[in-house]
Design a protein around this motif. Structure first.
Motif, PDB file in Angstrom:
ATOM      1  N   THR A  83       4.033 -10.769  -9.110  1.00  0.00           N
ATOM      2  CA  THR A  83       2.810  -9.487  -9.562  1.00  0.00           C
ATOM      3  C   THR A  83       1.413  -9.963  -9.384  1.00  0.00           C
TER       4      THR A  83
ATOM      5  N   GLN B 273      -1.762  -8.595  -6.043  1.00  0.00           N
ATOM      6  CA  GLN B 273      -2.252  -7.437  -5.950  1.00  0.00           C
ATOM      7  C   GLN B 273      -3.703  -7.613  -6.033  1.00  0.00           C
ATOM      8  N   GLY B 274      -4.516  -7.163  -5.050  1.00  0.00           N
ATOM      9  CA  GLY B 274      -5.990  -7.109  -5.038  1.00  0.00           C
ATOM     10  C   GLY B 274      -6.614  -8.359  -4.592  1.00  0.00           C
ATOM     11  N   ARG B 275      -5.903  -9.444  -4.428  1.00  0.00           N
ATOM     12  CA  ARG B 275      -6.471 -10.717  -3.843  1.00  0.00           C
ATOM     13  C   ARG B 275      -7.111 -10.384  -2.443  1.00  0.00           C
TER      14      ARG B 275
ATOM     15  N   VAL C 127       2.056  -6.711  -0.007  1.00  0.00           N
ATOM     16  CA  VAL C 127       1.943  -6.876  -1.562  1.00  0.00           C
ATOM     17  C   VAL C 127       0.613  -6.566  -2.133  1.00  0.00           C
ATOM     18  N   GLY C 128      -0.149  -5.884  -1.486  1.00  0.00           N
ATOM     19  CA  GLY C 128      -1.556  -5.300  -2.059  1.00  0.00           C
ATOM     20  C   GLY C 128      -2.778  -6.048  -1.588  1.00  0.00           C
ATOM     21  N   CYS C 129      -2.669  -7.331  -0.940  1.00  0.00           N
ATOM     22  CA  CYS C 129      -3.919  -8.001  -0.669  1.00  0.00           C
ATOM     23  C   CYS C 129      -4.975  -7.387   0.111  1.00  0.00           C
TER      24      CYS C 129
ATOM     25  N   THR D 105       0.700 -17.405  -4.997  1.00  0.00           N
ATOM     26  CA  THR D 105       0.972 -16.745  -6.311  1.00  0.00           C
ATOM     27  C   THR D 105       0.071 -17.534  -7.347  1.00  0.00           C
TER      28      THR D 105
END
Length: 263
Positions: A3, A6-8, A30-32, A230
Motif C-alpha cells: 500500500t 499510492q501517489g508516488r 497501483v496509483g503512481c 515499495t
C-alpha cells in the motif's frame, strides 16, 4: 498486498514498448504518477493514452538517454509535473546482434552508450530529487545475459548488462545514507515485441530451455520491480533479482530431458 506506492512519482525510461511499457502500466495501476520516457514523443504519448484511459496519471517525455542535457530535462519535467521523483526505473536499452569479427567499434559503442552510460546519466540527472524523496528507489533493468549467461552476437549487450550490476553495487553504498535503494531486475526470455521478431522457431527453442516451459511476461518483470519500489523493501539494496522461470538452473540439456521424462 503493498500500500506504499499510492501517489508516488515514477520515471520509466524506454517505456514505449516491451518491459518498459509494462513497468509504466503497472506502476500507474497501483496509483503512481508516471513520466513515460521514450525517444519519440508520439510513442510515449501512446502509452500515456493507455494509462489515462484506465484512470491513471501520466505524462509523456521524449529523450535520448545518451545525452546528459536530455536526461536533465527529463528529470526537470517529472519534478514540474509531479512535484518530485520518488522512483526511477532505468529501463531503456538496445540489443542489436553482432558477432565478434563483424562487430564494429560503432556497434559496441552504441550498446554501451545506451545501456550503461545511459544508466549513469539517467541516475545522475534524478539524484537530487531522489535524495529529497522520503523513499527514493532506483530500479535497473539488467538481464541474465552478461551477468549469468551468454549468447552469440551479444557480447556488447552482455558487457553492458554486467556493467549495470557493477554500477548498482557501488551506487547502493553511496546512496544508502539518503535511504535510496538501488536494485536490478534480471529478466530471462520475456515475450515482447522484440522477441516476437526473432521468429516462431526461436521462441519455441527458448520455451524448451525454460523449466516452466513458457516465456516470461512483462508483468512478471513489472511485479518484481514493484516490490523493489515499495517502502516494505526499504532494507533491500544492491541486489539483482533473476526472473527467468528457472532458465539458468539446468546444468545441461540432459537435466531438462530428465525433467520431462519424470514429471
Amino acid at each position: 498486498m503493498f500500500t506504499s506506492l499510492q501517489g508516488r512519482s515514477v520515471i520509466v525510461t524506454g517505456a514505449s514498448k516491451g518491459i518498459g511499457r509494462g513497468l509504466a502500466l503497472r506502476f500507474a495501476e497501483v496509483g503512481c504518477a508516471v513520466l513515460v520516457v521514450a525517444r519519440g514523443q508520439d510513442a510515449a504519448e501512446a502509452v500515456v493514452g493507455e494509462i489515462t484511459a484506465a484512470g491513471g496519471t501520466a505524462r509523456a517525455f521524449a529523450a535520448d538517454i545518451t545525452k546528459a542535457a536530455e536526461t536533465r530535462a527529463m528529470a526537470e519535467a517529472a519534478i514540474a509535473a509531479f512535484g518530485g521523483i520518488d522512483i526511477l526505473c532505468a529501463n531503456a536499452g538496445i540489443f542489436p546482434a553482432a558477432k565478434l569479427g563483424t562487430m564494429t567499434e560503432a556497434d559496441f559503442d552504441g550498446v554501451i552508450d545506451t545501456n550503461l552510460k545511459g544508466t549513469f546519466l539517467t541516475v545522475s540527472a534524478c539524484l537530487e530529487a531522489l535524495k529529497a524523496s522520503e523513499a527514493g528507489r532506483i530500479i535497473l533493468t539488467s538481464s541474465i545475459t552478461g551477468p549469468v549467461t551468454g549468447y552469440p552476437g551479444w557480447s556488447h549487450y552482455g558487457a553492458s548488462k554486467a556493467g549495470q550490476l557493477g554500477f548498482m553495487r557501488t551506487a547502493a553504498i553511496e546512496l544508502a545514507p539518503w535511504g535510496i535503494t538501488v536494485n536490478a531486475v534480471m529478466p530471462g526470455n520475456i515475450f515482447t515485441e522484440g522477441l516476437a521478431d526473432m521468429g516462431a522457431d526461436y521462441i519455441a527453442k527458448m520455451e524448451a530451455s525454460v523449466p516452466m516451459r513458457r516465456l516470461g511476461t512483462v508483468s512478471d518483470i513489472a511485479n518484481a520491480a514493484l516490490f523493489f519500489a515499495t517502502k516494505e523493501a526499504a532494507y533491500v539494496t544492491g541486489q539483482g533479482m533473476v526472473i527467468d522461470g528457472g532458465q539458468i538452473l539446468p546444468e545441461s540439456l540432459a537435466a531438462l530431458e530428465e525433467m520431462s521424462a519424470h514429471p
